[in-house]
Design a protein around this motif. Sequence first.
Motif, PDB file in Angstrom:
ATOM      1  N   LEU A 127      10.516 -22.029-101.595  1.00 31.55           N
ATOM      2  CA  LEU A 127       9.805 -21.243-102.608  1.00 31.55           C
ATOM      3  C   LEU A 127       9.336 -19.915-102.026  1.00 31.55           C
ATOM      4  O   LEU A 127       9.461 -18.862-102.652  1.00 31.55           O
ATOM      5  CB  LEU A 127       8.602 -22.022-103.156  1.00 31.55           C
ATOM      6  CG  LEU A 127       8.928 -23.139-104.135  1.00 31.55           C
ATOM      7  CD1 LEU A 127       7.723 -24.054-104.326  1.00 31.55           C
ATOM      8  CD2 LEU A 127       9.385 -22.558-105.472  1.00 31.55           C
ATOM      9  N   ARG A 128       8.802 -19.957-100.812  1.00 28.71           N
ATOM     10  CA  ARG A 128       8.333 -18.717-100.163  1.00 28.71           C
ATOM     11  C   ARG A 128       9.493 -17.748 -99.935  1.00 28.71           C
ATOM     12  O   ARG A 128       9.404 -16.569-100.285  1.00 28.71           O
ATOM     13  CB  ARG A 128       7.656 -19.056 -98.829  1.00 28.71           C
ATOM     14  CG  ARG A 128       7.161 -17.822 -98.081  1.00 28.71           C
ATOM     15  CD  ARG A 128       6.521 -18.187 -96.758  1.00 28.71           C
ATOM     16  NE  ARG A 128       7.401 -18.887 -95.847  1.00 28.71           N
ATOM     17  CZ  ARG A 128       8.363 -18.296 -95.116  1.00 28.71           C
ATOM     18  NH1 ARG A 128       8.586 -17.003 -95.232  1.00 28.71           N
ATOM     19  NH2 ARG A 128       9.109 -19.012 -94.290  1.00 28.71           N
ATOM     20  N   GLU A 129      10.578 -18.255 -99.392  1.00 25.71           N
ATOM     21  CA  GLU A 129      11.730 -17.391 -99.098  1.00 25.71           C
ATOM     22  C   GLU A 129      12.395 -16.883-100.377  1.00 25.71           C
ATOM     23  O   GLU A 129      12.812 -15.717-100.428  1.00 25.71           O
ATOM     24  CB  GLU A 129      12.733 -18.131 -98.222  1.00 25.71           C
ATOM     25  CG  GLU A 129      12.218 -18.358 -96.819  1.00 25.71           C
ATOM     26  CD  GLU A 129      13.156 -19.173 -95.953  1.00 25.71           C
ATOM     27  OE1 GLU A 129      14.085 -19.828 -96.494  1.00 25.71           O
ATOM     28  OE2 GLU A 129      12.960 -19.160 -94.714  1.00 25.71           O
ATOM     29  N   ASP A 130      12.489 -17.719-101.395  1.00 23.81           N
ATOM     30  CA  ASP A 130      13.094 -17.295-102.659  1.00 23.81           C
ATOM     31  C   ASP A 130      12.313 -16.161-103.314  1.00 23.81           C
ATOM     32  O   ASP A 130      12.871 -15.363-104.066  1.00 23.81           O
ATOM     33  CB  ASP A 130      13.196 -18.459-103.649  1.00 23.81           C
ATOM     34  CG  ASP A 130      14.246 -19.488-103.231  1.00 23.81           C
ATOM     35  OD1 ASP A 130      15.050 -19.193-102.324  1.00 23.81           O
ATOM     36  OD2 ASP A 130      14.233 -20.588-103.821  1.00 23.81           O
ATOM     37  N   LEU A 190      -1.567 -27.774-101.520  1.00 28.23           N
ATOM     38  CA  LEU A 190      -0.363 -28.009-102.322  1.00 28.23           C
ATOM     39  C   LEU A 190      -0.616 -27.633-103.783  1.00 28.23           C
ATOM     40  O   LEU A 190       0.241 -27.037-104.437  1.00 28.23           O
ATOM     41  CB  LEU A 190       0.083 -29.466-102.231  1.00 28.23           C
ATOM     42  CG  LEU A 190       0.869 -29.863-100.998  1.00 28.23           C
ATOM     43  CD1 LEU A 190       1.121 -31.362-100.989  1.00 28.23           C
ATOM     44  CD2 LEU A 190       2.182 -29.102-100.909  1.00 28.23           C
ATOM     45  N   ILE A 191      -1.799 -27.963-104.276  1.00 26.49           N
ATOM     46  CA  ILE A 191      -2.143 -27.611-105.653  1.00 26.49           C
ATOM     47  C   ILE A 191      -2.199 -26.097-105.819  1.00 26.49           C
ATOM     48  O   ILE A 191      -1.664 -25.554-106.789  1.00 26.49           O
ATOM     49  CB  ILE A 191      -3.477 -28.268-106.066  1.00 26.49           C
ATOM     50  CG1 ILE A 191      -3.313 -29.790-106.136  1.00 26.49           C
ATOM     51  CG2 ILE A 191      -3.982 -27.715-107.398  1.00 26.49           C
ATOM     52  CD1 ILE A 191      -4.612 -30.553-106.254  1.00 26.49           C
ATOM     53  N   LYS A 192      -2.810 -25.405-104.853  1.00 24.36           N
ATOM     54  CA  LYS A 192      -2.860 -23.935-104.910  1.00 24.36           C
ATOM     55  C   LYS A 192      -1.454 -23.341-104.927  1.00 24.36           C
ATOM     56  O   LYS A 192      -1.176 -22.407-105.668  1.00 24.36           O
ATOM     57  CB  LYS A 192      -3.620 -23.359-103.714  1.00 24.36           C
ATOM     58  CG  LYS A 192      -5.103 -23.348-103.844  1.00 24.36           C
ATOM     59  CD  LYS A 192      -5.709 -22.634-102.641  1.00 24.36           C
ATOM     60  CE  LYS A 192      -7.206 -22.659-102.667  1.00 24.36           C
ATOM     61  NZ  LYS A 192      -7.784 -21.976-101.499  1.00 24.36           N
ATOM     62  N   VAL A 222       4.854 -23.999-110.540  1.00 24.71           N
ATOM     63  CA  VAL A 222       5.700 -25.194-110.575  1.00 24.71           C
ATOM     64  C   VAL A 222       4.793 -26.414-110.561  1.00 24.71           C
ATOM     65  O   VAL A 222       3.668 -26.350-110.075  1.00 24.71           O
ATOM     66  CB  VAL A 222       6.687 -25.245-109.382  1.00 24.71           C
ATOM     67  CG1 VAL A 222       7.657 -24.076-109.426  1.00 24.71           C
ATOM     68  CG2 VAL A 222       5.965 -25.290-108.053  1.00 24.71           C
ATOM     69  N   ASP A 223       5.262 -27.515-111.108  1.00 20.42           N
ATOM     70  CA  ASP A 223       4.407 -28.699-111.120  1.00 20.42           C
ATOM     71  C   ASP A 223       4.411 -29.395-109.760  1.00 20.42           C
ATOM     72  O   ASP A 223       5.225 -29.107-108.887  1.00 20.42           O
ATOM     73  CB  ASP A 223       4.781 -29.649-112.255  1.00 20.42           C
ATOM     74  CG  ASP A 223       6.090 -30.386-112.039  1.00 20.42           C
ATOM     75  OD1 ASP A 223       6.778 -30.121-111.049  1.00 20.42           O
ATOM     76  OD2 ASP A 223       6.422 -31.230-112.884  1.00 20.42           O
ATOM     77  N   PHE A 270       3.535 -25.139-113.974  1.00 23.08           N
ATOM     78  CA  PHE A 270       2.255 -25.741-113.601  1.00 23.08           C
ATOM     79  C   PHE A 270       1.431 -25.915-114.864  1.00 23.08           C
ATOM     80  O   PHE A 270       1.315 -24.993-115.670  1.00 23.08           O
ATOM     81  CB  PHE A 270       1.514 -24.825-112.613  1.00 23.08           C
ATOM     82  CG  PHE A 270       0.265 -25.420-112.065  1.00 23.08           C
ATOM     83  CD1 PHE A 270       0.313 -26.301-110.992  1.00 23.08           C
ATOM     84  CD2 PHE A 270      -0.975 -25.119-112.601  1.00 23.08           C
ATOM     85  CE1 PHE A 270      -0.844 -26.851-110.467  1.00 23.08           C
ATOM     86  CE2 PHE A 270      -2.132 -25.674-112.079  1.00 23.08           C
ATOM     87  CZ  PHE A 270      -2.059 -26.535-111.011  1.00 23.08           C
ATOM     88  N   PRO A 271       0.854 -27.097-115.066  1.00 20.71           N
ATOM     89  CA  PRO A 271       0.064 -27.306-116.297  1.00 20.71           C
ATOM     90  C   PRO A 271      -1.199 -26.458-116.289  1.00 20.71           C
ATOM     91  O   PRO A 271      -1.921 -26.428-115.300  1.00 20.71           O
ATOM     92  CB  PRO A 271      -0.267 -28.800-116.253  1.00 20.71           C
ATOM     93  CG  PRO A 271      -0.066 -29.227-114.850  1.00 20.71           C
ATOM     94  CD  PRO A 271       0.900 -28.273-114.240  1.00 20.71           C
TER      95      PRO A 271
END
Length: 73
Positions: free
Chosen positions: A10-13, A47-49, A56-57, A71-72
């Motif tokens: 996710l960071r790299e994307d 992880l939640i942050k 993303v969920d 993410f809800p």
Amino acid sequence: MNYRERIRALREDNDYTQTYIASILNVGQRTYADYELGKTRIPVESLIKLAEFYNVDMNYITGLSNTITPFPR
């Protein structure tokens, strides 16, 4: 894919540096690097942050699902 691989992907994307993501989590770059390497377990709160930051969920960010769901709110 496990959470270590997922947070790195996710960071790299998104073309973010470890330093930038570490600042979001209020940790040092070395600590964040250790999360990605699996040397240190990432706290659930972090992880939640990250899930909220990347929109993303939790199932996706932890590797339980390969389907991206927002993410809800």
